[in-house]
Design a protein around this motif. Structure first.
Motif, PDB file in Angstrom:
ATOM      1  N   PHE A  60       0.843  -1.182   0.000  1.00  0.00           N
ATOM      2  CA  PHE A  60       0.000   0.000   0.000  1.00  0.00           C
ATOM      3  C   PHE A  60       0.884   1.238   0.000  1.00  0.00           C
ATOM      4  O   PHE A  60       1.988   1.218   0.557  1.00  0.00           O
ATOM      5  N   PRO A  61       0.396   2.335  -0.596  1.00  0.00           N
ATOM      6  CA  PRO A  61       1.218   3.549  -0.645  1.00  0.00           C
ATOM      7  C   PRO A  61       1.327   4.265   0.703  1.00  0.00           C
ATOM      8  O   PRO A  61       2.246   5.046   0.911  1.00  0.00           O
ATOM      9  N   SER A  62       0.396   4.013   1.624  1.00  0.00           N
ATOM     10  CA  SER A  62       0.443   4.686   2.919  1.00  0.00           C
ATOM     11  C   SER A  62      -0.056   3.744   4.016  1.00  0.00           C
ATOM     12  O   SER A  62      -0.726   2.748   3.751  1.00  0.00           O
ATOM     13  N   GLN A  63       0.245   4.115   5.243  1.00  0.00           N
ATOM     14  CA  GLN A  63      -0.198   3.332   6.390  1.00  0.00           C
ATOM     15  C   GLN A  63      -1.714   3.394   6.512  1.00  0.00           C
ATOM     16  O   GLN A  63      -2.351   2.389   6.829  1.00  0.00           O
ATOM     17  N   GLU A  64      -2.291   4.546   6.238  1.00  0.00           N
ATOM     18  CA  GLU A  64      -3.741   4.712   6.336  1.00  0.00           C
ATOM     19  C   GLU A  64      -4.475   3.817   5.344  1.00  0.00           C
ATOM     20  O   GLU A  64      -5.539   3.281   5.650  1.00  0.00           O
ATOM     21  N   ILE A  67      -4.444   0.246   6.718  1.00  0.00           N
ATOM     22  CA  ILE A  67      -5.376   0.119   7.841  1.00  0.00           C
ATOM     23  C   ILE A  67      -6.814   0.118   7.340  1.00  0.00           C
ATOM     24  O   ILE A  67      -7.645  -0.668   7.804  1.00  0.00           O
ATOM     25  N   ALA A  68      -7.126   0.978   6.371  1.00  0.00           N
ATOM     26  CA  ALA A  68      -8.482   1.026   5.815  1.00  0.00           C
ATOM     27  C   ALA A  68      -8.840  -0.299   5.147  1.00  0.00           C
ATOM     28  O   ALA A  68      -9.983  -0.767   5.255  1.00  0.00           O
ATOM     29  N   TYR A  69      -7.894  -0.914   4.455  1.00  0.00           N
ATOM     30  CA  TYR A  69      -8.138  -2.214   3.814  1.00  0.00           C
ATOM     31  C   TYR A  69      -8.453  -3.277   4.867  1.00  0.00           C
ATOM     32  O   TYR A  69      -9.390  -4.061   4.720  1.00  0.00           O
ATOM     33  N   ALA A  70      -7.669  -3.307   5.949  1.00  0.00           N
ATOM     34  CA  ALA A  70      -7.885  -4.307   6.996  1.00  0.00           C
ATOM     35  C   ALA A  70      -9.223  -4.082   7.708  1.00  0.00           C
ATOM     36  O   ALA A  70      -9.946  -5.036   7.993  1.00  0.00           O
TER      37      ALA A  70
END
Length: 108
Positions: A60-64, A67-70
């Motif tokens: 993913f390009p970012s941590q957010e 987290i949104a995917y999970a």
């Protein structure tokens, strides 16, 4: 073995020890933890398991975004935040070896 019981690990991939470059270190990775230990096949002696989610690694390009995917899929997760190491790399050109008025020693 259900997917909900398997925890995902979200982390930033470290720099490769085999090269000095920092390619692919800006991405965040979501990887599933193995459900159990691997077992040894009695015939061939190979190790393996029936857990196919342990082979999955998503970038993913970012941590957010990770987290949104999970959260959207109901996957429990742990975030491992690692500090970003910035290298002080000065771009050089071969022509700088022959520059007039240079103060450094020759490199060869």
């Amino acid at each position: 073995m259900s997917r909900e019981s398997q925890t995902a690990r979200i982390y930033r991939q470290p720099k490769s020890a085999m090269q000095s470059g920092r390619a692919r270190t800006a991405d965040w990775v979501l990887a599933f933890a193995p459900l159990g230990p691997k077992r040894i096949d009695p015939l061939m002696g190979w190790s393996g398991s029936g857990d196919t989610n342990a082979q999955v690694s998503l970038r993913f390009p970012s941590q957010e975004a990770a987290i949104a995917y999970a959260q959207a899929r109901g996957i429990p997760y742990d975030v491992e935040a690692t500090p970003v190491v910035k290298a002080d790399i000065k771009p050089k050109a071969y022509a700088d070896n022959f520059r007039f008025g240079r103060t450094e020693n020759w490199s060869h």
